[in-house]
Motif scaffolding. Structure first.
Motif, PDB file in Angstrom:
ATOM      1  N   THR A 324     -35.149  47.099 -41.437  1.00 34.52           N
ATOM      2  CA  THR A 324     -35.603  48.258 -42.168  1.00 34.52           C
ATOM      3  C   THR A 324     -36.019  47.998 -43.883  1.00 34.52           C
ATOM      4  OG1 THR A 324     -33.174  48.643 -43.264  1.00 34.52           O
ATOM      5  CG2 THR A 324     -33.814  49.742 -41.042  1.00 34.52           C
ATOM      6  N   VAL A 325     -36.223  48.820 -44.845  1.00 35.96           N
ATOM      7  CA  VAL A 325     -36.604  48.493 -45.960  1.00 35.96           C
ATOM      8  C   VAL A 325     -35.574  48.054 -46.710  1.00 35.96           C
ATOM      9  CG1 VAL A 325     -38.177  50.253 -46.175  1.00 35.96           C
ATOM     10  CG2 VAL A 325     -35.691  50.657 -46.774  1.00 35.96           C
ATOM     11  N   ALA A 326     -34.180  48.123 -46.213  1.00 39.71           N
ATOM     12  CA  ALA A 326     -32.855  47.302 -46.804  1.00 39.71           C
ATOM     13  C   ALA A 326     -33.118  45.927 -46.670  1.00 39.71           C
ATOM     14  CB  ALA A 326     -31.672  47.888 -46.318  1.00 39.71           C
ATOM     15  N   ASP A 327     -33.763  45.276 -45.532  1.00 37.91           N
ATOM     16  CA  ASP A 327     -33.431  43.829 -45.380  1.00 37.91           C
ATOM     17  C   ASP A 327     -35.056  43.112 -44.737  1.00 37.91           C
ATOM     18  OD1 ASP A 327     -33.783  45.126 -42.852  1.00 37.91           O
ATOM     19  OD2 ASP A 327     -32.036  44.087 -41.625  1.00 37.91           O
ATOM     20  N   MET A 328     -35.962  43.767 -44.968  1.00 39.04           N
ATOM     21  CA  MET A 328     -37.265  42.957 -44.801  1.00 39.04           C
ATOM     22  C   MET A 328     -37.386  42.090 -45.825  1.00 39.04           C
ATOM     23  SD  MET A 328     -39.311  43.918 -47.093  1.00 39.04           S
ATOM     24  CE  MET A 328     -39.037  44.825 -48.745  1.00 39.04           C
ATOM     25  N   GLU A 329     -38.395  40.820 -45.351  1.00 37.76           N
ATOM     26  CA  GLU A 329     -38.564  39.894 -45.961  1.00 37.76           C
ATOM     27  C   GLU A 329     -40.097  39.628 -46.480  1.00 37.76           C
ATOM     28  OE1 GLU A 329     -37.607  36.241 -44.081  1.00 37.76           O
ATOM     29  OE2 GLU A 329     -35.906  36.962 -43.009  1.00 37.76           O
ATOM     30  N   LEU A 330     -40.285  39.271 -47.826  1.00 41.53           N
ATOM     31  CA  LEU A 330     -41.543  39.306 -48.240  1.00 41.53           C
ATOM     32  C   LEU A 330     -42.387  38.134 -47.691  1.00 41.53           C
ATOM     33  CD1 LEU A 330     -41.024  39.686 -52.034  1.00 41.53           C
ATOM     34  CD2 LEU A 330     -41.493  41.341 -50.477  1.00 41.53           C
ATOM     35  N   GLY A 331     -43.589  38.314 -47.339  1.00 44.80           N
ATOM     36  CA  GLY A 331     -44.592  37.663 -46.856  1.00 44.80           C
ATOM     37  C   GLY A 331     -44.546  37.325 -45.285  1.00 44.80           C
ATOM     38  N   ARG A 332     -43.664  38.006 -44.711  1.00 44.53           N
ATOM     39  CA  ARG A 332     -43.456  37.922 -43.239  1.00 44.53           C
ATOM     40  C   ARG A 332     -44.222  38.860 -42.509  1.00 44.53           C
ATOM     41  NH1 ARG A 332     -37.692  36.828 -40.316  1.00 44.53           N
ATOM     42  NH2 ARG A 332     -38.269  36.007 -38.435  1.00 44.53           N
ATOM     43  N   SER A 333     -44.936  38.664 -41.408  1.00 45.93           N
ATOM     44  CA  SER A 333     -45.517  39.421 -40.563  1.00 45.93           C
ATOM     45  C   SER A 333     -44.713  40.317 -39.701  1.00 45.93           C
ATOM     46  CB  SER A 333     -46.598  38.826 -39.924  1.00 45.93           C
ATOM     47  OG  SER A 333     -47.566  39.765 -39.464  1.00 45.93           O
ATOM     48  N   TYR A 334     -44.960  41.435 -39.919  1.00 45.84           N
ATOM     49  CA  TYR A 334     -44.119  42.642 -39.219  1.00 45.84           C
ATOM     50  C   TYR A 334     -44.971  43.467 -38.204  1.00 45.84           C
ATOM     51  CZ  TYR A 334     -39.820  41.209 -41.847  1.00 45.84           C
ATOM     52  OH  TYR A 334     -39.027  40.630 -42.593  1.00 45.84           O
ATOM     53  N   ALA A 335     -44.366  44.085 -37.149  1.00 45.51           N
ATOM     54  CA  ALA A 335     -45.093  45.160 -36.636  1.00 45.51           C
ATOM     55  C   ALA A 335     -44.518  46.500 -36.955  1.00 45.51           C
ATOM     56  CB  ALA A 335     -45.064  45.143 -35.071  1.00 45.51           C
ATOM     57  N   VAL A 336     -45.302  47.339 -37.189  1.00 41.10           N
ATOM     58  CA  VAL A 336     -44.458  48.717 -37.731  1.00 41.10           C
ATOM     59  C   VAL A 336     -44.179  49.632 -36.743  1.00 41.10           C
ATOM     60  CG1 VAL A 336     -45.274  50.824 -39.338  1.00 41.10           C
ATOM     61  CG2 VAL A 336     -46.122  48.380 -39.897  1.00 41.10           C
ATOM     62  N   VAL A 337     -42.950  50.044 -36.911  1.00 38.53           N
ATOM     63  CA  VAL A 337     -42.175  51.168 -35.923  1.00 38.53           C
ATOM     64  C   VAL A 337     -41.837  52.332 -36.518  1.00 38.53           C
ATOM     65  CG1 VAL A 337     -40.436  51.548 -34.374  1.00 38.53           C
ATOM     66  CG2 VAL A 337     -41.568  49.212 -34.563  1.00 38.53           C
ATOM     67  N   VAL A 338     -42.285  53.643 -36.279  1.00 37.21           N
ATOM     68  CA  VAL A 338     -41.976  54.628 -36.981  1.00 37.21           C
ATOM     69  C   VAL A 338     -40.922  55.796 -36.143  1.00 37.21           C
ATOM     70  CG1 VAL A 338     -44.024  54.540 -38.371  1.00 37.21           C
ATOM     71  CG2 VAL A 338     -44.194  55.800 -36.237  1.00 37.21           C
ATOM     72  N   SER A 339     -40.364  56.556 -36.861  1.00 34.18           N
ATOM     73  CA  SER A 339     -39.841  57.717 -36.114  1.00 34.18           C
ATOM     74  C   SER A 339     -40.234  59.054 -37.123  1.00 34.18           C
ATOM     75  CB  SER A 339     -38.325  57.562 -35.921  1.00 34.18           C
ATOM     76  OG  SER A 339     -37.744  56.505 -35.279  1.00 34.18           O
TER      77      SER A 339
END
Length: 524
Positions: A324-339
């Motif tokens: 979540t926004v609490a523990d994401m890392e800078l510079g890393r590639s993520y797939a976005v998941v939404v509710s």
């Protein structure tokens, strides 16, 4: 007159929103948790909520334990039932408004637009507009027409009393009165269903207007500007300075595709650089707005959408890591998941992003979960091919209108793999050989797997660039029924389906930019 009277209020509201964004940035973690619990509480008695124990969810961890990550194909049966008129399937009540997306990742998709979900779209539109107000002042911005190159406002019936259409069509129909007075091209032209007819009509109108703001997909804005130039210059091909046509045009709002490949073209058409505001308006929800003049998208965490981020290497796993926004890392590639308040629960959006800053939460779109070019394991991303193209164009004074990259697989004549770039140039490279070399060199620097496979010219041959005649992508999109501002050309594909279709459209007019080199570029 109404618009001008609104100017002082809009200036005040822009300042107020700027201060609110600062608070949102500080409290992003708490805001996101409240957003999730609000969503879960609203949908606890729906069929989906009952099946997934929403009544017992008290935290993000509870939610992630109860609700797995889903793609569109997983939720399509439920959405189809809701579209037919069944109530409280994934969101309370009956959903009457539906959006048809371009489906660049998973094919065409039909997405619900509940009143609560539409509110998030409105917030995104307002924030983008307020950023423009902040840059140039409301009095200037509201002093003339603001042109939105959106989808058609014509809808068709679906289910029991429902309607389906373009998202921008819903937005335009519900503009506040003061903004509606400044909106161009107006409801009559926006309702024209045929894209070609509509854009010609919009160009004819815009050529006579004192525009203050342009908004739309960059590729279609380029098309619009060329048609405006033709309307004003009786078919001349030389590039006129449209800044003389629109001396008060100051703001450009863009999104949907990477802007960099179109930046120089748009600047040339306008004759100057406009204030640019990037937006990230997915059909499933309004994700981001460029809130800082320095660039970059801010993740808008206060629109009632809950975000999760899956490391791209976890895609396809039964239990991917869910940040979540609490523990994401800078510079890393993520797939976005939404509710979302449309009843999409832990829904894989299809985009990949990288965070570049924490305060505010700044991100860049790096590609699509299924869009990459892979000839022999190099997995070159959309972001990488776009950066390579921009670099090659800049250094060879070229301008590309559209492009895509496909793999070239081994054959009897060439036992090694490679990439084929299909590019529709507006201005061809001054040095074609350099253009191809720079593409290759930039991908070598950007992608380690590509570098390994190009090393010594053992695994992959240099890229081949095929120049397509003007209008090829336009004709292909028309042939497949995807001609319009809501549709985008995939930039990178792992198969040759799109490439072969484009080559078939171009026919004998498709030409190699340079002959295949007798030797290969080698990297140690």
């Amino acid at each position: 007159m109404i618009a001008r009277r609104m100017a002082p209020l809009l200036d005040w509201y822009a300042v107020r929103r700027r201060r609110a964004l600062e608070r949102v940035s500080r409290d992003a973690v708490q805001i996101q948790e409240r957003a999730l619990l609000t969503l879960v509480g609203a949908a606890r008695d729906t069929e989906f909520g009952l099946a997934h124990g929403f009544a017992s969810i008290r935290s993000i961890a509870d939610y992630q334990a109860c609700v797995p990550v889903r793609e569109y194909r997983d939720v399509a049966p439920l959405l189809c039932r809701a579209m037919r008129g069944e109530c409280s399937i994934v969101w309370p009540g009956r959903t009457r408004d539906w959006v048809e997306t371009s489906g660049t990742t998973a094919g065409p998709k039909i997405i619900p637009v509940t009143p609560e979900a539409f509110s998030s779209y409105q917030k995104g539109g307002w924030d983008a507009f307020l950023m423009g107000v902040e840059r140039v002042g409301a009095r200037h911005l509201m002093g003339g027409p603001m042109l939105l190159m959106g989808g058609s406002t014509a809808f068709r019936p679906v289910g029991e009393g429902g309607q389906i259409g373009d998202l921008s069509g819903f937005i335009v129909r519900r503009l506040p009165p003061g903004i509606r007075a400044s909106y161009s091209p107006g409801p009559e032209l926006s309702a024209i269903p045929d894209w070609g007819t509509r854009i010609d009509a919009v160009a004819a109108l815009a050529s006579q207007q004192d525009l203050r703001l342009l908004a739309g997909l960059p590729s279609w804005l380029v098309d619009l500007l060329e048609r405006v130039a033709r309307a004003r210059h009786t078919g001349k091909r030389a590039v006129p300075d449209l800044g003389q046509c629109w001396p008060n045009l100051r703001v450009l709002i863009h999104g949907g595709v990477a802007f960099a490949p179109y930046a120089s073209v748009l600047d040339e058409w306008i004759g100057r650089r406009l204030e640019r505001i990037e937006v990230y308006p997915a059909s499933e929800g309004f994700v981001g707005v460029q809130t800082e003049a320095s660039g970059g998208l801010t993740l808008m965490v206060d629109y009632g959408i809950f975000y999760e981020f899956i490391p791209v290497e976890d895609l396809g796993r039964a239990k991917p890591r869910r940040h979540t926004v609490a523990d994401m890392e800078l510079g890393r590639s993520y797939a976005v998941v939404v509710s979302t308040p449309a009843g999409l629960w832990s829904y894989l959006l299809g985009d990949t992003v990288r965070f570049t800053k924490r305060d505010p939460l700044r991100l860049s779109i790096s590609g699509r979960t299924r869009h990459y070019v892979n000839a022999c394991g190099e997995n070159v991303t959309v972001d990488e091919v776009e950066r390579a193209l921009v670099g090659a164009c800049r250094r060879t004074e070229a301008e590309a209108v559209e492009f895509t990259v496909a793999p070239r697989f081994p054959s009897a004549g060439e036992p090694r793999s490679g990439h084929e770039w299909l590019v529709e140039f507006r201005v061809c490279p001054s040095e074609p050989d350099d253009f191809v070399r720079i593409l290759d060199e930039m991908l070598v620097s950007l992608n380690g797997d590509y570098r390994t496979r190009r090393s010594g010219d053992v695994g992959m041959v240099p890229p081949r660039v095929t120049a397509l005649p003007p209008g090829t992508f336009h004709r292909w999109m028309r042939d497949v029924g995807k001609l319009g501002d809501q549709h985008k050309v995939p930039r990178a594909m792992s198969d040759r389906t799109l490439a072969e279709a484009l080559l078939a459209v171009a026919g004998e007019q498709a030409k190699p930019l340079v002959p295949s080199p007798p030797g290969a570029f080698a990297y140690s």
